[in-house]
Design a protein around this motif. Structure first.
Motif, mmCIF file in Angstrom:
data_model
loop_
_atom_site.group_PDB
_atom_site.id
_atom_site.type_symbol
_atom_site.label_atom_id
_atom_site.label_comp_id
_atom_site.label_asym_id
_atom_site.label_seq_id
_atom_site.Cartn_x
_atom_site.Cartn_y
_atom_site.Cartn_z
ATOM 1 N N ASP A 127 -73.219 28.176 12.759
ATOM 2 C CA ASP A 127 -73.776 29.405 13.312
ATOM 3 C C ASP A 127 -72.631 30.304 13.773
ATOM 4 O OD1 ASP A 127 -75.780 31.196 14.366
ATOM 5 O OD2 ASP A 127 -77.053 29.434 14.674
ATOM 6 N N LYS A 128 -73.003 31.472 14.286
ATOM 7 C CA LYS A 128 -72.015 32.361 14.891
ATOM 8 C C LYS A 128 -71.756 31.908 16.318
ATOM 9 C CE LYS A 128 -73.276 36.476 12.205
ATOM 10 N NZ LYS A 128 -73.756 37.890 12.269
ATOM 11 N N LEU A 129 -70.650 32.339 16.876
ATOM 12 C CA LEU A 129 -70.355 32.037 18.270
ATOM 13 C C LEU A 129 -71.316 32.792 19.172
ATOM 14 C CD1 LEU A 129 -66.451 32.231 18.278
ATOM 15 C CD2 LEU A 129 -67.878 30.206 18.071
ATOM 16 N N GLN A 130 -71.668 32.155 20.285
ATOM 17 C CA GLN A 130 -72.559 32.789 21.236
ATOM 18 C C GLN A 130 -71.901 34.019 21.856
ATOM 19 O OE1 GLN A 130 -75.679 32.517 22.205
ATOM 20 N NE2 GLN A 130 -75.334 34.164 23.670
ATOM 21 N N GLU A 131 -72.567 35.170 21.752
ATOM 22 C CA GLU A 131 -72.027 36.381 22.362
ATOM 23 C C GLU A 131 -72.158 36.307 23.882
ATOM 24 O OE1 GLU A 131 -73.664 39.951 20.810
ATOM 25 O OE2 GLU A 131 -73.221 39.457 18.714
ATOM 26 N N ILE A 132 -71.062 36.573 24.563
ATOM 27 C CA ILE A 132 -71.056 36.555 26.027
ATOM 28 C C ILE A 132 -70.456 37.863 26.529
ATOM 29 C CG2 ILE A 132 -70.289 35.355 28.100
ATOM 30 C CD1 ILE A 132 -70.013 32.823 26.480
ATOM 31 N N GLU A 133 -71.228 38.625 27.260
ATOM 32 C CA GLU A 133 -70.746 39.887 27.825
ATOM 33 C C GLU A 133 -70.157 39.618 29.214
ATOM 34 O OE1 GLU A 133 -73.737 42.882 27.742
ATOM 35 O OE2 GLU A 133 -74.080 42.726 25.573
ATOM 36 N N TRP A 134 -68.873 39.368 29.231
ATOM 37 C CA TRP A 134 -68.206 39.021 30.480
ATOM 38 C C TRP A 134 -68.003 40.246 31.372
ATOM 39 C CZ3 TRP A 134 -67.898 34.090 31.611
ATOM 40 C CH2 TRP A 134 -67.777 33.133 30.594
ATOM 41 N N LYS A 135 -68.165 40.035 32.657
ATOM 42 C CA LYS A 135 -67.818 41.042 33.660
ATOM 43 C C LYS A 135 -66.560 40.553 34.370
ATOM 44 C CE LYS A 135 -72.592 42.546 34.443
ATOM 45 N NZ LYS A 135 -73.688 42.682 35.450
ATOM 46 N N MET A 136 -65.495 41.306 34.206
ATOM 47 C CA MET A 136 -64.212 40.873 34.742
ATOM 48 C C MET A 136 -64.131 41.152 36.246
ATOM 49 S SD MET A 136 -63.312 39.976 31.767
ATOM 50 C CE MET A 136 -61.585 39.531 31.845
ATOM 51 N N GLY A 137 -63.754 40.135 36.996
ATOM 52 C CA GLY A 137 -63.619 40.286 38.440
ATOM 53 C C GLY A 137 -62.163 40.422 38.855
ATOM 54 N N LYS A 138 -61.947 40.730 40.132
ATOM 55 C CA LYS A 138 -60.592 40.881 40.662
ATOM 56 C C LYS A 138 -60.144 39.647 41.435
ATOM 57 C CE LYS A 138 -60.900 45.925 41.048
ATOM 58 N NZ LYS A 138 -60.814 47.077 41.965
ATOM 59 N N GLU A 139 -61.089 38.739 41.699
ATOM 60 C CA GLU A 139 -60.746 37.532 42.455
ATOM 61 C C GLU A 139 -59.829 36.631 41.638
ATOM 62 O OE1 GLU A 139 -64.091 35.580 44.521
ATOM 63 O OE2 GLU A 139 -65.306 37.199 43.683
ATOM 64 N N SER A 140 -58.951 35.928 42.338
ATOM 65 C CA SER A 140 -58.047 34.998 41.677
ATOM 66 C C SER A 140 -57.903 33.731 42.506
ATOM 67 C CB SER A 140 -56.677 35.645 41.457
ATOM 68 O OG SER A 140 -56.058 35.920 42.700
ATOM 69 N N GLY A 212 -66.935 23.943 25.482
ATOM 70 C CA GLY A 212 -68.319 24.186 25.079
ATOM 71 C C GLY A 212 -68.535 25.545 24.459
ATOM 72 N N GLU A 213 -69.630 26.200 24.854
ATOM 73 C CA GLU A 213 -69.985 27.502 24.299
ATOM 74 C C GLU A 213 -69.154 28.653 24.850
ATOM 75 O OE1 GLU A 213 -72.368 25.299 22.244
ATOM 76 O OE2 GLU A 213 -72.317 25.004 24.400
ATOM 77 N N TYR A 214 -68.288 28.368 25.795
ATOM 78 C CA TYR A 214 -67.615 29.431 26.532
ATOM 79 C C TYR A 214 -66.307 29.846 25.849
ATOM 80 C CZ TYR A 214 -71.002 27.393 29.627
ATOM 81 O OH TYR A 214 -72.178 26.891 30.126
ATOM 82 N N TRP A 215 -66.134 31.140 25.706
ATOM 83 C CA TRP A 215 -64.969 31.692 25.028
ATOM 84 C C TRP A 215 -64.938 33.207 25.275
ATOM 85 C CZ3 TRP A 215 -65.055 35.187 20.731
ATOM 86 C CH2 TRP A 215 -66.344 35.584 20.365
ATOM 87 N N GLY A 216 -63.944 33.898 24.709
ATOM 88 C CA GLY A 216 -63.957 35.360 24.711
ATOM 89 C C GLY A 216 -63.259 36.033 25.861
ATOM 90 N N LEU A 217 -62.500 35.286 26.656
ATOM 91 C CA LEU A 217 -61.747 35.885 27.760
ATOM 92 C C LEU A 217 -60.263 35.958 27.385
ATOM 93 C CD1 LEU A 217 -63.549 34.143 30.743
ATOM 94 C CD2 LEU A 217 -63.485 36.612 30.289
ATOM 95 N N PRO A 218 -59.493 36.836 28.037
ATOM 96 C CA PRO A 218 -58.075 37.001 27.684
ATOM 97 C C PRO A 218 -57.187 35.903 28.256
ATOM 98 C CG PRO A 218 -58.643 38.490 29.449
ATOM 99 C CD PRO A 218 -59.927 37.839 29.032
ATOM 100 N N GLY A 219 -57.607 34.670 28.080
ATOM 101 C CA GLY A 219 -56.861 33.526 28.584
ATOM 102 C C GLY A 219 -57.729 32.286 28.526
ATOM 103 N N LEU A 220 -57.123 31.126 28.480
ATOM 104 C CA LEU A 220 -57.863 29.865 28.410
ATOM 105 C C LEU A 220 -58.732 29.677 29.651
ATOM 106 C CD1 LEU A 220 -58.256 27.141 26.873
ATOM 107 C CD2 LEU A 220 -56.410 26.230 28.304
ATOM 108 N N ILE A 221 -59.992 29.319 29.453
ATOM 109 C CA ILE A 221 -60.908 29.063 30.570
ATOM 110 C C ILE A 221 -60.619 27.682 31.132
ATOM 111 C CG2 ILE A 221 -63.320 28.784 31.253
ATOM 112 C CD1 ILE A 221 -64.057 30.733 28.982
ATOM 113 N N LEU A 222 -60.249 27.618 32.399
ATOM 114 C CA LEU A 222 -59.909 26.347 33.036
ATOM 115 C C LEU A 222 -61.058 25.793 33.880
ATOM 116 C CD1 LEU A 222 -56.184 26.773 34.145
ATOM 117 C CD2 LEU A 222 -57.145 26.082 31.944
#
Length: 281
Positions: A127-140, A212-222
C-alpha cells in the motif's frame, strides 16, 4: 586549457561518485521499547487486585515489546524481536495473529510492504504510506544524546491498527438506524475514530523515518505516543559494520491494508458464528 577543463570535469564527476556512494552507505539501526496499557473496564471492576496483577503478568508480552528499525536515507525495515511468553516459556502464537509483521517503508517511492501471518496463511500487504499531517511544535527535550523536537497529528485509528482486530471496533463500525425529520428511518454512518499522536524527532539524524506507521518528519522519530502505546528509542547505532537488512518482504498473497482488515474481520465473524451455533445445539 582543454587539459584543465577535462581534469576539472573528472574531479567533479569523481566527487559526485563519492557523494553518491556515501549516501548509499549511510545507514543506521535504532532499538525501540514499546509499552501499552490495558483497560480492564467493567470486567476488571469485578476482579481483585491479585487477579488484575495475574492478568497483567500473562499479558506482559503483548503490552511490552522490543522492536528494531534499520534505515538509510530512503528506506527502513521495522521488525519485532521474538520474546518468550512470561508464563509458559513459549512464543505467543495467538498474539502473532494480530501483531505487526515485518514492515518495509520507502519514503522516496511512498511505498509500504508488510508481511502478515493470520492463522497459518501468509499475506503480503502492499500500500501507500499513511499520510500524516504533522503540526510542528517549538517544545524540545533531550532523548539520550539527541536534541528532539515535538510534533503532533491526528489520524484515523483504523489506519494505525489495520493489522489488528477488536470486537469493540466491530460493534462501532456497524451502521446505526435513526429516524429522520420526515419520520422515516435513516442509516447513519459510523463515526470515524481518531487517534492523537505525539512524536519527538531529532534533526541530528536527518531521515524521515520512524517506528511503525510513523514517518514524514525532518529527523528520525525517537519517541511516539498514540492511544495507549508509547514507543521510545533506547539505542542508536550509526553506520554499523556490515550491511543491514533493508529489503522488502516478498512472500505471501498480495493485498491492501483495508482488504487485509476486511479479511481478518470476516474470519473472526465466522469463528464467532460457529461458536454461537455450537452453543445453541
Amino acid at each position: 586549457m582543454k587539459i584543465f577543463h577535462y581534469t576539472f570535469c573528472f574531479i567533479m564527476c569523481f566527487a559526485g561518485m563519492v557523494t553518491t556512494g556515501q549516501a548509499q552507505e549511510f545507514q543506521g539501526q535504532a532499538t525501540y521499547m514499546s509499552k501499552s496499557t490495558m483497560e480492564l473496564g467493567r470486567w476488571g471492576a469485578r476482579m481483585s487486585e491479585a487477579q488484575k496483577k495475574q492478568v497483567m503478568a500473562r499479558m506482559k508480552n503483548r503490552l511490552e515489546k522490543t522492536f528494531t528499525l534499520n534505515f538509510n536515507k530512503e528506506a527502513s525495515f521495522f521488525y519485532e524481536e521474538d520474546k518468550l511468553d512470561a508464563m509458559s516459556g513459549a512464543t505467543d502464537s495467538w498474539g502473532k495473529n494480530f501483531a505487526r509483521g515485518d514492515q518495509y517503508k520507502n519514503v522516496k517511492d511512498n511505498q509500504l510492504v508488510q508481511s502478515q501471518e493470520f492463522y497459518g496463511k501468509q499475506f503480503l500487504v502492499k500500500d501507500k504510506l499513511q499520510e500524516i499531517e504533522w503540526k510542528m511544535g517549538k517544545e524540545s527535550k533531550q532523548i539520550g544524546q539527541y536534541l528532539c523536537f515535538k510534533a503532533t497529528a491526528s489520524v484515523p485509528t483504523l489506519e494505525l491498527t489495520w493489522y489488528d482486530f477488536s470486537w469493540s471496533n466491530l460493534r462501532q463500525s456497524q451502521p446505526k438506524d435513526s429516524i429522520g425529520p420526515d419520520g422515516n428511518p435513516v442509516v447513519v454512518a459510523p463515526e470515524v475514530q481518531m487517534t492523537d499522536i505525539e512524536a519527538w524527532y531529532t534533526p541530528q539524524i536527518p531521515v524521515s523515518h520512524g517506528p511503525g506507521e510513523y514517518w514524514g518528519l525532518p529527523g528520525l522519530i525517537l519517541e511516539v505516543s498514540a492511544g495507549n502505546t508509547t514507543m521510545l528509542c533506547t539505542k542508536i547505532t550509526m553506520n554499523p559494520k556490515g550491511k543491514l537488512k533493508l529489503e522488502a518482504p516478498d512472500k505471501g498473497k498480495e493485498i491492501t491494508k483495508m482488504a487485509y482488515q476486511e479479511t481478518i474481520t470476516g474470519k473472526m465473524k465466522e469463528m464467532r458464528d460457529m461458536r454461537g451455533r455450537r452453543r445453541s445445539r
